[in-house]
Design an enzyme around this catalytic site. Structure first.
Site, PDB file in Angstrom:
ATOM      1  CD  GLU A   1      49.712  51.066  48.719  1.00  0.00           C
ATOM      2  OE1 GLU A   1      48.980  52.070  48.796  1.00  0.00           O
ATOM      3  OE2 GLU A   1      50.930  51.071  48.934  1.00  0.00           O
TER       4      GLU A   1
ATOM      5  CB  CYS B   1      55.210  49.354  52.469  1.00  0.00           C
ATOM      6  SG  CYS B   1      54.394  47.922  52.999  1.00  0.00           S
TER       7      CYS B   1
END
Ligand code: SAH
Length: 340
Positions: free
Chosen positions: A89, A330
């Protein structure tokens, strides 16, 4: 097949020289890729067809797949699928000074920080340079706006993928590449000492951030296993070398975890630890995740911690929070996707 976005300008020059041609084609190719943003070799008009054919037989222009986008007011999170089906991502953050993208550097991570979602999955592999470059290229394209800042703070430990990272910096910094100024690029590490030392000799003035998160070895050992390999005093020694060679200010990141590292005495100890260093501290309110039991420090204690650092003349900021609603912290989006 290899990917063309993996090549630095010098590597492209080598390709043309090896094929009995001139190296100036490399610069043209760079401009096609990064200024004109082509998607196919057929769009290239100033390089001979036979050279293009040789290029195309070795290097593809295959992009990554964007498989999920989550948007909020000032943050946008992209989930990418890689050619081998893995997911990573990247997060776009809109600041008043420009657009910044937080890129991933590995699939998974071996550092095992207890509070971190990304580290729940062991490293599967390093990202290739092109997979880092394409995170930025594709977000720019999707957005229709320039990215002015890059931080390598997504999934992975960038200094555990050092060579690909360095090539990535060379490509995005090159005036005919993305032309992102080195001062607008930041790499964050959990403290891999030999790589901090190596990075001291890297000629580009890329910013260095250290995920410190504790003022002493006792606490740091509990939350960051890497500290048993490279304890705080070793990290500090390496940072002094870094500073002596580069003269650049260092950023310390410090996540505030309730009842773990957020006491007033921790704040004082932190101030003592970094006294006299050319650095600043970025306090990070912890982004809680379902899978991990650490809790966020409340605002009153965050302010108390901040004040103690201030009183000790430490430059300190509290990180603005992005993306809480869309699990932009994260590793969270990928975790959801893969139901880890
Ligand atoms: N491995 C590198 C870069 C990736 S992590 C490093 O350790 O620096 C990027 C930053 O986000 C690190 O400071 C990390 O400690 C922090 N982080 C990880 N999980 C977080 C969470 N849930 N909330 C807030 N910050 C987090």
């Amino acid at each position: 097949m290899k990917n063309l976005y993996n090549l630095s300008l010098e590597e492209m020059e080598d390709f043309f020289l090896e094929h009995g041609s001139k190296k100036f084609h490399a610069l043209q190719l760079f401009q096609w890729l990064y200024e004109k943003r082509i998607h196919s070799y057929s769009q290239i008009t100033n390089i001979k067809q036979e050279l293009l054919d040789s290029l195309a037989s070795v290097y593809s222009l295959t992009p990554l797949k964007i498989v999920d986008v989550q948007k909020d007011v000032d943050v946008c999170k992209y989930l990418f699928e890689l050619v081998d089906g893995e997911h990573i991502e990247a997060v776009l953050m809109r600041h008043d000074y420009g657009n910044s993208v937080c890129v991933s550097s590995q699939v998974g991570c071996n550092m095992g920080c207890r509070f971190c979602e990304s580290g729940r999955r062991k490293k599967v592999r390093n990202l290739e340079t092109y997979e880092m470059v394409l995170q930025i290229l594709m977000i720019e394209e999707e957005l229709g706006e320039r990215i002015s800042h890059v931080v390598v703070m997504g999934i992975g430990e960038p200094f555990d993928n050092y060579d690909n990272l360095i090539r990535f910096f060379q490509i995005i910094n090159h005036p005919k590449g993305f032309a992102i100024g080195s001062r607008h690029i930041t790499v964050s590490t959990c403290g891999i000492v030999p790589k901090i030392l190596e990075f001291s000799d890297f000629p580009l003035q890329v910013n260095l951030a250290i995920s410190l998160h504790a003022p002493n070895n006792e606490i740091r050992n509990q939350i960051m296993p890497i500290n048993r390999v490279y304890p705080i005093e070793e990290v500090m020694k390496a940072l002094n070398v870094y500073f002596q060679k580069t003269n650049r200010r260092i950023t310390f990141e410090y996540i505030l975890l309730k009842d773990t590292n957020d006491s007033s005495s921790c704040a004082q100890e932190l101030a003592d630890l970094i006294r006299g260093m050319n650095c600043y501290v970025n306090l990070i309110p912890y982004n809680e995740t379902n899978n991990i039991s650490f809790k966020r420090t409340n605002t009153v204690q965050i302010m108390r911690f901040y004040d103690i650092l201030k009183k000790n003349n430490v430059s300190v900021t509290i990180r603005r929070e992005f993306g809480g609603k869309i699990s932009a912290a994260c590793g969270q989006l990928r975790s959801k996707k893969e139901e880890l």
